[in-house]
Design a protein around this motif. Structure first.
Motif, short mmCIF file in Angstrom:
data_model
loop_
_atom_site.label_atom_id
_atom_site.label_comp_id
_atom_site.label_asym_id
_atom_site.label_seq_id
_atom_site.Cartn_x
_atom_site.Cartn_y
_atom_site.Cartn_z
N MET A 1 26.30 -24.92 21.35
CA MET A 1 25.25 -24.41 20.49
C MET A 1 24.15 -23.77 21.35
SD MET A 1 23.09 -26.45 17.62
CE MET A 1 21.44 -26.65 18.19
N ILE A 2 23.76 -22.55 20.97
CA ILE A 2 22.72 -21.82 21.69
C ILE A 2 21.40 -22.02 20.97
CG2 ILE A 2 21.94 -19.54 22.43
CD1 ILE A 2 24.86 -18.63 22.19
N SER A 3 20.35 -22.27 21.77
CA SER A 3 19.01 -22.40 21.19
C SER A 3 17.98 -21.87 22.17
CB SER A 3 18.71 -23.86 20.82
OG SER A 3 18.70 -24.66 21.98
N ILE A 4 16.80 -21.60 21.65
CA ILE A 4 15.68 -21.18 22.47
C ILE A 4 14.53 -22.10 22.13
CG2 ILE A 4 14.01 -19.36 22.96
CD1 ILE A 4 16.24 -17.34 22.33
N LYS A 5 13.91 -22.66 23.17
CA LYS A 5 12.78 -23.55 22.92
C LYS A 5 11.66 -23.25 23.91
CE LYS A 5 13.52 -27.47 25.94
NZ LYS A 5 13.25 -28.85 26.13
N GLN A 6 10.45 -23.55 23.47
CA GLN A 6 9.32 -23.37 24.38
C GLN A 6 9.39 -24.48 25.42
OE1 GLN A 6 5.70 -22.31 22.51
NE2 GLN A 6 4.58 -22.17 24.43
N ILE A 7 9.17 -24.10 26.67
CA ILE A 7 9.22 -25.03 27.79
C ILE A 7 7.79 -25.37 28.18
CG2 ILE A 7 9.85 -25.23 30.22
CD1 ILE A 7 12.27 -23.57 29.70
N ASN A 8 7.57 -26.62 28.52
CA ASN A 8 6.23 -26.98 28.98
C ASN A 8 6.31 -27.53 30.40
OD1 ASN A 8 6.89 -29.78 28.77
ND2 ASN A 8 6.48 -29.66 26.58
N GLU A 9 5.17 -27.95 30.92
CA GLU A 9 5.07 -28.32 32.34
C GLU A 9 5.99 -29.47 32.74
OE1 GLU A 9 1.55 -28.21 35.67
OE2 GLU A 9 1.02 -28.37 33.56
N LYS A 10 6.35 -30.33 31.80
CA LYS A 10 7.25 -31.44 32.15
C LYS A 10 8.66 -30.93 32.52
CE LYS A 10 8.69 -32.84 27.48
NZ LYS A 10 10.02 -32.29 27.54
N ASP A 11 8.96 -29.67 32.16
CA ASP A 11 10.26 -29.07 32.48
C ASP A 11 10.22 -28.22 33.74
OD1 ASP A 11 11.54 -30.06 30.08
OD2 ASP A 11 10.43 -28.53 28.97
N ILE A 12 9.19 -28.40 34.55
CA ILE A 12 9.01 -27.53 35.72
C ILE A 12 10.20 -27.60 36.68
CG2 ILE A 12 7.72 -29.17 37.17
CD1 ILE A 12 5.90 -26.74 37.91
N GLU A 13 10.81 -28.77 36.81
CA GLU A 13 11.97 -28.88 37.72
C GLU A 13 13.14 -28.03 37.25
OE1 GLU A 13 12.10 -30.05 40.75
OE2 GLU A 13 10.05 -30.79 40.60
N LEU A 14 13.34 -27.93 35.93
CA LEU A 14 14.40 -27.07 35.39
C LEU A 14 14.13 -25.61 35.75
CD1 LEU A 14 14.74 -28.57 31.79
CD2 LEU A 14 16.36 -28.82 33.67
N CYS A 15 12.87 -25.21 35.63
CA CYS A 15 12.48 -23.85 35.97
C CYS A 15 12.72 -23.57 37.45
CB CYS A 15 11.01 -23.61 35.63
SG CYS A 15 10.60 -23.76 33.89
N CYS A 16 12.28 -24.48 38.28
CA CYS A 16 12.45 -24.32 39.74
C CYS A 16 13.92 -24.25 40.12
CB CYS A 16 11.76 -25.46 40.49
SG CYS A 16 9.97 -25.41 40.40
N GLU A 17 14.73 -25.10 39.51
CA GLU A 17 16.16 -25.13 39.83
C GLU A 17 16.84 -23.83 39.44
OE1 GLU A 17 20.21 -27.60 38.73
OE2 GLU A 17 18.27 -28.45 38.17
N LEU A 18 16.57 -23.35 38.23
CA LEU A 18 17.18 -22.09 37.80
C LEU A 18 16.71 -20.94 38.68
CD1 LEU A 18 19.06 -20.62 35.81
CD2 LEU A 18 17.07 -20.29 34.33
N ASP A 19 15.43 -20.93 39.02
CA ASP A 19 14.89 -19.90 39.89
C ASP A 19 15.57 -19.93 41.26
OD1 ASP A 19 13.14 -17.76 40.63
OD2 ASP A 19 11.77 -19.19 41.54
N ARG A 20 15.68 -21.12 41.84
CA ARG A 20 16.33 -21.26 43.16
C ARG A 20 17.77 -20.75 43.13
NH1 ARG A 20 13.83 -26.15 43.48
NH2 ARG A 20 15.62 -27.22 42.59
N ASN A 21 18.46 -20.98 42.02
CA ASN A 21 19.87 -20.59 41.91
C ASN A 21 20.08 -19.16 41.45
OD1 ASN A 21 20.74 -23.15 42.73
ND2 ASN A 21 20.59 -23.94 40.65
N THR A 22 18.99 -18.43 41.22
CA THR A 22 19.14 -17.04 40.78
C THR A 22 18.33 -16.11 41.68
OG1 THR A 22 17.42 -17.42 39.09
CG2 THR A 22 19.72 -17.56 38.36
#
Length: 146
Positions: A1-22
């Motif tokens: 299932m595909i979804s879009i959600k607003q991300i907040n500061e508690k998800d910063i590690e997810l952001c950093c990980e995706l950024d590092r891998n791209t």
């Protein structure tokens, strides 16, 4: 299932990980700063609970600037980036914004082709803007407000 959600500061590690891998664009400190900026919204594109794409944009008056847009390499050219961009455009139109702005490296041909499919056109160039000496193309898309 595909979804879009607003991300907040508690998800910063997810952001950093995706950024590092791209595209390795921002440090953890830069990500933290994005979450604190007025008018900044960060959305994640998810398959089940896996974040495969992120869009960061900042609203200023009647415009939005895309500061970050990426989809995990494994999920590119499968329509996920388009799904996220269409969501972003509709969101901005609902906010009655007049235009959407971004910059992209002139050497990033696939990204430039992607943005042109959504009617972004070049309105300026920042010469030798990136570390590798490539130019930044300033792109703009006019939005239809409701």
């Amino acid at each position: 299932m595909i979804s879009i959600k607003q991300i907040n500061e508690k998800d910063i590690e997810l952001c950093c990980e995706l950024d590092r891998n791209t595209i390795s664009l921002w440090s953890k400190k830069q990500w933290a700063n994005e979450f604190k900026k007025d008018g900044t919204k960060i959305f994640g594109l998810l398959i089940k609970n896996l974040v495969i794409g992120i869009c960061v944009f900042q609203v200023v008056l009647d415009e939005a600037q895309i500061n970050y847009f990426v989809v995990n390499q494994k999920f590119r050219e499968k329509g996920f980036g388009s799904y996220l961009m269409i969501y972003l455009i509709k969101k901005c139109e609902k906010l009655n914004l007049k235009k959407l702005l971004l910059e992209v490296s002139q050497s990033n041909v696939s990204a430039e082709r992607f943005y042109s499919r959504f009617d972004f056109y070049t309105v300026g160039i920042r010469k030798n803007y990136y570390k590798d000496g490539s130019h930044a193309l300033l792109k703009e898309k006019k939005l239809t407000t409701k």
